[in-house]
Design a protein around this motif. Structure first.
Motif, PDB file in Angstrom:
ATOM      1  N   ILE A 126       0.903  -1.179   0.147  1.00 52.91           N
ATOM      2  CA  ILE A 126       0.070   0.115   0.021  1.00 52.91           C
ATOM      3  C   ILE A 126       0.932   1.231  -0.146  1.00 52.91           C
ATOM      4  N   MET A 127       0.406   2.063  -0.936  1.00 55.12           N
ATOM      5  CA  MET A 127       1.178   3.190  -0.827  1.00 55.12           C
ATOM      6  C   MET A 127       0.131   4.533  -0.266  1.00 55.12           C
ATOM      7  N   HIS A 128       0.651   5.273   0.530  1.00 55.25           N
ATOM      8  CA  HIS A 128      -0.457   5.933   1.232  1.00 55.25           C
ATOM      9  C   HIS A 128       0.128   7.568   1.774  1.00 55.25           C
ATOM     10  N   GLY A 129      -0.864   8.601   1.791  1.00 53.70           N
ATOM     11  CA  GLY A 129      -0.257   9.532   2.167  1.00 53.70           C
ATOM     12  C   GLY A 129      -1.224  10.633   1.466  1.00 53.70           C
ATOM     13  N   PRO A 130      -0.952  12.065   1.735  1.00 46.33           N
ATOM     14  CA  PRO A 130      -1.770  13.059   1.220  1.00 46.33           C
ATOM     15  C   PRO A 130      -1.239  13.191  -0.324  1.00 46.33           C
ATOM     16  N   PRO A 131      -2.426  13.594  -1.106  1.00 50.65           N
ATOM     17  CA  PRO A 131      -2.386  13.815  -2.526  1.00 50.65           C
ATOM     18  C   PRO A 131      -1.095  14.551  -2.821  1.00 50.65           C
ATOM     19  N   GLY A 132      -0.643  14.455  -4.179  1.00 50.05           N
ATOM     20  CA  GLY A 132       0.264  15.150  -4.769  1.00 50.05           C
ATOM     21  C   GLY A 132       1.956  14.788  -4.288  1.00 50.05           C
ATOM     22  N   ASN A 133       2.146  13.743  -3.886  1.00 51.50           N
ATOM     23  CA  ASN A 133       3.425  13.459  -3.376  1.00 51.50           C
ATOM     24  C   ASN A 133       4.294  12.165  -3.942  1.00 51.50           C
ATOM     25  N   GLY A 134       3.710  11.832  -5.149  1.00 55.97           N
ATOM     26  CA  GLY A 134       4.212  10.690  -5.846  1.00 55.97           C
ATOM     27  C   GLY A 134       3.705   9.461  -5.888  1.00 55.97           C
ATOM     28  N   LYS A 135       2.753   9.334  -5.628  1.00 59.28           N
ATOM     29  CA  LYS A 135       2.177   7.909  -5.506  1.00 59.28           C
ATOM     30  C   LYS A 135       1.839   7.393  -7.009  1.00 59.28           C
ATOM     31  N   THR A 136       1.173   8.300  -7.669  1.00 57.75           N
ATOM     32  CA  THR A 136       0.690   8.022  -9.153  1.00 57.75           C
ATOM     33  C   THR A 136       1.763   7.661  -9.893  1.00 57.75           C
TER      34      THR A 136
ATOM     35  N   GLU B  84      -5.772   1.892  -7.571  1.00 60.88           N
ATOM     36  CA  GLU B  84      -5.676   3.047  -6.949  1.00 60.88           C
ATOM     37  C   GLU B  84      -6.747   3.539  -6.329  1.00 60.88           C
ATOM     38  N   ASP B  85      -6.606   4.504  -5.177  1.00 58.20           N
ATOM     39  CA  ASP B  85      -7.741   4.685  -4.241  1.00 58.20           C
ATOM     40  C   ASP B  85      -8.471   3.621  -3.907  1.00 58.20           C
ATOM     41  N   LEU B  86      -7.571   2.621  -3.106  1.00 56.67           N
ATOM     42  CA  LEU B  86      -7.997   1.457  -2.573  1.00 56.67           C
ATOM     43  C   LEU B  86      -9.230   1.621  -1.645  1.00 56.67           C
ATOM     44  N   ASP B  87      -9.453   2.578  -0.863  1.00 55.19           N
ATOM     45  CA  ASP B  87     -10.495   2.876   0.234  1.00 55.19           C
ATOM     46  C   ASP B  87     -11.773   2.955  -0.430  1.00 55.19           C
ATOM     47  N   SER B  88     -11.742   3.584  -1.869  1.00 54.39           N
ATOM     48  CA  SER B  88     -13.158   3.676  -2.638  1.00 54.39           C
ATOM     49  C   SER B  88     -13.566   2.473  -3.203  1.00 54.39           C
ATOM     50  N   HIS B  89     -12.726   1.424  -3.477  1.00 55.36           N
ATOM     51  CA  HIS B  89     -12.897   0.077  -4.140  1.00 55.36           C
ATOM     52  C   HIS B  89     -13.571  -0.738  -3.196  1.00 55.36           C
TER      53      HIS B  89
ATOM     54  N   ILE C 205       1.433 -12.914  -7.838  1.00 58.15           N
ATOM     55  CA  ILE C 205       0.736 -11.850  -8.005  1.00 58.15           C
ATOM     56  C   ILE C 205       1.078 -10.861  -6.734  1.00 58.15           C
ATOM     57  N   LEU C 206       1.320  -9.589  -7.246  1.00 56.50           N
ATOM     58  CA  LEU C 206       1.605  -8.531  -6.521  1.00 56.50           C
ATOM     59  C   LEU C 206       0.313  -7.653  -6.551  1.00 56.50           C
ATOM     60  N   VAL C 207      -0.328  -7.540  -5.471  1.00 53.90           N
ATOM     61  CA  VAL C 207      -1.498  -6.362  -5.420  1.00 53.90           C
ATOM     62  C   VAL C 207      -0.752  -5.016  -4.857  1.00 53.90           C
ATOM     63  N   LEU C 208      -1.087  -3.944  -5.678  1.00 51.68           N
ATOM     64  CA  LEU C 208      -0.474  -2.754  -5.395  1.00 51.68           C
ATOM     65  C   LEU C 208      -1.426  -1.655  -5.332  1.00 51.68           C
ATOM     66  N   GLY C 209      -2.035  -1.112  -3.761  1.00 55.09           N
ATOM     67  CA  GLY C 209      -3.185  -0.165  -3.624  1.00 55.09           C
ATOM     68  C   GLY C 209      -2.401   1.103  -3.396  1.00 55.09           C
ATOM     69  N   THR C 210      -3.209   2.044  -3.601  1.00 52.36           N
ATOM     70  CA  THR C 210      -2.881   3.420  -3.182  1.00 52.36           C
ATOM     71  C   THR C 210      -4.258   4.119  -2.526  1.00 52.36           C
ATOM     72  N   THR C 211      -3.761   5.036  -1.551  1.00 48.71           N
ATOM     73  CA  THR C 211      -5.026   5.599  -0.879  1.00 48.71           C
ATOM     74  C   THR C 211      -4.303   7.084  -0.319  1.00 48.71           C
ATOM     75  N   ASN C 212      -5.324   7.999  -0.589  1.00 50.69           N
ATOM     76  CA  ASN C 212      -5.030   9.133   0.397  1.00 50.69           C
ATOM     77  C   ASN C 212      -5.492   9.222   1.691  1.00 50.69           C
ATOM     78  N   HIS C 213      -6.098   8.101   2.119  1.00 50.34           N
ATOM     79  CA  HIS C 213      -6.789   8.124   3.430  1.00 50.34           C
ATOM     80  C   HIS C 213      -6.697   6.616   3.963  1.00 50.34           C
ATOM     81  N   PHE C 214      -5.421   6.691   4.453  1.00 48.16           N
ATOM     82  CA  PHE C 214      -4.976   5.332   5.183  1.00 48.16           C
ATOM     83  C   PHE C 214      -5.904   4.946   6.028  1.00 48.16           C
ATOM     84  N   GLU C 215      -6.530   5.974   6.849  1.00 45.18           N
ATOM     85  CA  GLU C 215      -7.352   5.859   8.212  1.00 45.18           C
ATOM     86  C   GLU C 215      -8.676   5.210   7.714  1.00 45.18           C
TER      87      GLU C 215
END
Length: 450
Positions: free
Chosen positions: A230-240, A291-296, A318-328
């Motif tokens: 999981i890649m997480h953190g506030p938007p605009g910091n390199g996840k995408t 991407e945006d794992l919390d919305s899925h 299989i590697l599952v790679l998720g991202t989220t701006n809202h880890f909580e």
């Protein structure tokens, strides 16, 4: 050698097909097969169809390299055209001087074709018809001889269509599609241009590529060869952009990137989740990108998703790679259990050293511009005055400053790059609504939640 002669009365199967298509009937494939057997009694007949509910054809026989195509009867060919808008960069000029902003995409509703492949001759009929709430494309392949050459041609066409040709698999609206646009988009992603703290960047790359390279180790110690990140953190910091670089590298290395836009489709989330993991298993080694794992993940699909990610159907490679701006917001079953998502990387707003590293990147980019002065003092000032800025905001500082500088100078104003930069930082600070204050002491960007 078989020679095809143009039928004097056109396509011999067209009239019966028109009658069939305009009357009450059932068993379209059986009826059309009988028609063709009567018209071509010396030929073997093999049927094939596209899988229902897919948006790409499994048998692009007419466009497959090595296949020569000729119409049985041009007047009897029925082609349907759909409209496809083009991006402005793809506009082409017409003889009249107008710009064409779209193209017509043809598809065969009914047609007979003479094919030559590997010195063998075939007849191919394609018919398209409604079935329930969907449509079906049916292929009828005739050969003046045994069925085996027809089977070989269908296998070759299906294999070619299943390969990626400068494309990426993308799951959207319940369908797997091959996207050339997504492939082109990720080609611009390079790790050298991703400004992250060096140890942090190395850790991300090691975790992803090391997984694929460690198959023998997993097997030796009898560990299931699967992983989640999981890649997480506030938007605009390199996840995408990091995800794009990973997809690009995996594609080159022979690992299949599978990009999921949404689970939503008319058959339900469970169908989508099953289709996604089935594709990953079929194409492994593979990486599922969410991407945006919390919305899925929702209360309704949570259990089914957990069963799939736990490998109930076998998730080797299989590697599952998720991202989220809202880890909580993530379900604890995902965020705290290592066997599902083993490693979490925090892509936080850059600290002062990271901001200075990013400013250095732009200094290097502008080093060859004689009309732009970018001294070390200005670089230090920018790093000092952009606390709480994300990397996206830092990029906007430079992009907007350069646009403003160009416009001002075109209008005859003698302004400096430094002035434009200071004005943009002040503007973005107001938009950000994050008052600058003492930075909270924290570790470097290599922050991982285990």
């Amino acid at each position: 050698m078989v020679s095809f002669q143009q039928e004097s009365d056109g396509d011999p199967a067209s009239k019966p097909w028109y009658e069939l298509g305009s009357a009450k009937h059932q068993g379209t494939e059986v009826t059309m097969a009988r028609i063709l057997q009567e018209q071509y009694p010396s030929h073997s007949l093999v049927l094939a169809h596209d899988v229902l509910y897919t948006t790409y054809t499994r048998f692009s026989i007419l466009s497959m390299p090595g296949v020569e195509v000729e119409l049985v009867s041009k007047p009897d060919l029925v082609v349907n055209n759909s409209f496809k808008a083009l991006p402005r960069s793809a506009f082409v000029g017409t003889p009249g001087g107008d710009n064409v902003s779209a193209e017509l995409v043809p598809s065969v509703e009914y047609g007979g074709f003479k094919l030559t492949w590997k010195d063998r001759h075939f007849l191919l009929y394609i018919v398209h018809f409604a079935r329930g709430l969907s449509t079906n494309t049916q292929f009828f392949l005739l050969h003046d001889g045994p069925e085996e050459p027809s089977h070989q041609l269908l296998l070759a066409a299906g294999s070619y269509q299943n390969e990626l040709h400068d494309e990426i698999w993308q799951f959207v609206d319940g369908f797997w599609q091959k996207s050339s646009g997504l492939w082109k988009d990720i080609q611009s992603a390079n790790w050298d241009d991703i400004i992250l703290e060096s140890d942090f960047k190395a850790a991300v790359k090691k975790d992803v590529y090391g997984f694929f390279e460690s198959r023998d180790m997993y097997k030796r110690f009898k560990i299931p060869w699967r992983r989640g990140i999981i890649m997480h953190g506030p938007p605009g910091n390199g996840k995408t952009i990091s995800v794009k670089a990973i997809m690009k590298d995996c594609s080159v290395m022979g690992y299949t990137p599978l990009y999921v836009k949404t689970f939503k489709n008319f058959r339900g989330d469970e169908y989508a989740i099953q289709a996604i993991f089935d594709k990953a298993r079929d194409t492994a080694p593979s990486v599922i990108v969410l991407e945006d794992l919390d919305s899925h993940i929702t209360e309704q699909n949570r259990s089914y998703f957990l069963n799939q990610i736990d490998g109930i159907g076998g998730n080797n490679g299989i590697l599952v790679l998720g991202t989220t701006n809202h880890f909580e917001r993530l379900d604890p079953a995902l965020s705290t259990r290592p066997s599902r998502f083993d490693r979490k990387f925090l892509f936080d707003d850059p600290d002062r050293p990271s901001r200075r590293l990013y400013v250095k990147y732009w200094q290097d980019q502008l080093a060859g511009s004689e009309d732009i002065s970018f001294p070390e003092a200005l670089a230090e000032e920018i790093a000092d005055s952009t606390g709480k800025f994300s990397f996206a905001y830092l990029k906007e500082v430079f992009v907007s400053s350069l646009v403003s500088l160009l416009k001002e100078r075109e209008e005859g104003h003698d302004v400096s790059f430094a002035r434009c930069v200071r004005e943009e930082i002040a503007t973005l600070r107001k938009q950000l609504d994050k008052p600058q204050g003492p930075e909270v002491a924290r570790n470097s960007q290599l922050a991982m939640v285990h």
